[in-house]
Motif scaffolding. Structure first.
Motif, PDB file in Angstrom:
ATOM      1  N   THR A  47       0.751  -1.159  -0.001  1.00  0.00           N
ATOM      2  CA  THR A  47      -0.174  -0.050  -0.045  1.00  0.00           C
ATOM      3  C   THR A  47       0.767   1.265   0.053  1.00  0.00           C
ATOM      4  O   THR A  47       0.577   2.196  -0.636  1.00  0.00           O
ATOM      5  CB  THR A  47      -0.983  -0.114   1.182  1.00  0.00           C
ATOM      6  OG1 THR A  47      -1.673  -1.262   1.108  1.00  0.00           O
ATOM      7  CG2 THR A  47      -1.903   1.286   1.307  1.00  0.00           C
ATOM      8  N   ALA A  48       1.996   1.287   0.859  1.00  0.00           N
ATOM      9  CA  ALA A  48       2.936   2.472   0.802  1.00  0.00           C
ATOM     10  C   ALA A  48       3.543   2.693  -0.374  1.00  0.00           C
ATOM     11  O   ALA A  48       3.553   3.891  -0.878  1.00  0.00           O
ATOM     12  CB  ALA A  48       3.886   2.343   1.832  1.00  0.00           C
ATOM     13  N   SER A  49       3.708   1.599  -1.173  1.00  0.00           N
ATOM     14  CA  SER A  49       4.469   1.784  -2.511  1.00  0.00           C
ATOM     15  C   SER A  49       3.440   2.208  -3.400  1.00  0.00           C
ATOM     16  O   SER A  49       3.886   3.355  -4.355  1.00  0.00           O
ATOM     17  CB  SER A  49       4.648   0.376  -3.176  1.00  0.00           C
ATOM     18  OG  SER A  49       5.624   0.296  -4.206  1.00  0.00           O
ATOM     19  N   SER A  50       2.237   1.944  -3.397  1.00  0.00           N
ATOM     20  CA  SER A  50       1.245   2.663  -4.190  1.00  0.00           C
ATOM     21  C   SER A  50       0.993   4.214  -3.844  1.00  0.00           C
ATOM     22  O   SER A  50       0.852   5.032  -4.857  1.00  0.00           O
ATOM     23  CB  SER A  50      -0.322   2.049  -4.283  1.00  0.00           C
ATOM     24  OG  SER A  50      -1.269   2.862  -4.694  1.00  0.00           O
ATOM     25  N   HIS A  51       0.945   4.459  -2.493  1.00  0.00           N
ATOM     26  CA  HIS A  51       0.953   5.860  -2.236  1.00  0.00           C
ATOM     27  C   HIS A  51       2.066   6.636  -2.741  1.00  0.00           C
ATOM     28  O   HIS A  51       1.972   7.806  -3.046  1.00  0.00           O
ATOM     29  CB  HIS A  51       0.642   6.243  -0.584  1.00  0.00           C
ATOM     30  CG  HIS A  51      -0.543   5.655  -0.157  1.00  0.00           C
ATOM     31  ND1 HIS A  51      -1.782   6.369  -0.512  1.00  0.00           N
ATOM     32  CD2 HIS A  51      -0.944   4.642   0.695  1.00  0.00           C
ATOM     33  CE1 HIS A  51      -2.814   5.697   0.084  1.00  0.00           C
ATOM     34  NE2 HIS A  51      -2.411   4.879   0.895  1.00  0.00           N
ATOM     35  N   LEU A  52       3.113   5.983  -2.670  1.00  0.00           N
ATOM     36  CA  LEU A  52       4.547   6.664  -2.801  1.00  0.00           C
ATOM     37  C   LEU A  52       4.516   7.083  -4.336  1.00  0.00           C
ATOM     38  O   LEU A  52       5.251   8.103  -4.761  1.00  0.00           O
ATOM     39  CB  LEU A  52       5.593   6.048  -2.387  1.00  0.00           C
ATOM     40  CG  LEU A  52       5.903   6.004  -0.813  1.00  0.00           C
ATOM     41  CD1 LEU A  52       6.968   4.942  -0.396  1.00  0.00           C
ATOM     42  CD2 LEU A  52       6.458   7.262  -0.350  1.00  0.00           C
TER      43      LEU A  52
END
Length: 86
Positions: A47-52
């Motif tokens: 999820t963090a990768s998507s947000h970043l």
């Protein structure tokens, strides 16, 4: 009104709680890996990768690659100043 569209897109990126936490974590000027930003935000690495990716596309963060690791930082002092004003 290109400026208004840009403003709205940036506000949308900042408004998400997980992204706001990530941006706040980067305010001290350090570059941090996605895993550390995920942990700070209480979300999974995926999820963090998507947000970043969204923050990167929006011009709010930049990324540095060192070997297999990617480190994220605010895209500039203008981003830090805008966040501090908010």
């Amino acid at each position: 009104m290109p400026h208004l569209e840009s403003f709205s897109a940036t506000a949308f990126l900042i408004a998400d709680p997980a992204r706001a936490i990530m941006l706040t974590a980067l305010l001290d000027g350090r570059a941090l890996p996605a895993g550390e930003l995920a942990y700070a935000s209480g979300i999974t690495a995926q999820t963090a990768s998507s947000h970043l990716a969204k923050l990167l596309a929006g011009g709010l963060v930049s990324v540095e690659t060192e070997g297999r690791h990617r480190y994220y930082r605010l895209a500039g002092t203008h981003v830090a100043q805008a966040l501090e004003y908010l």
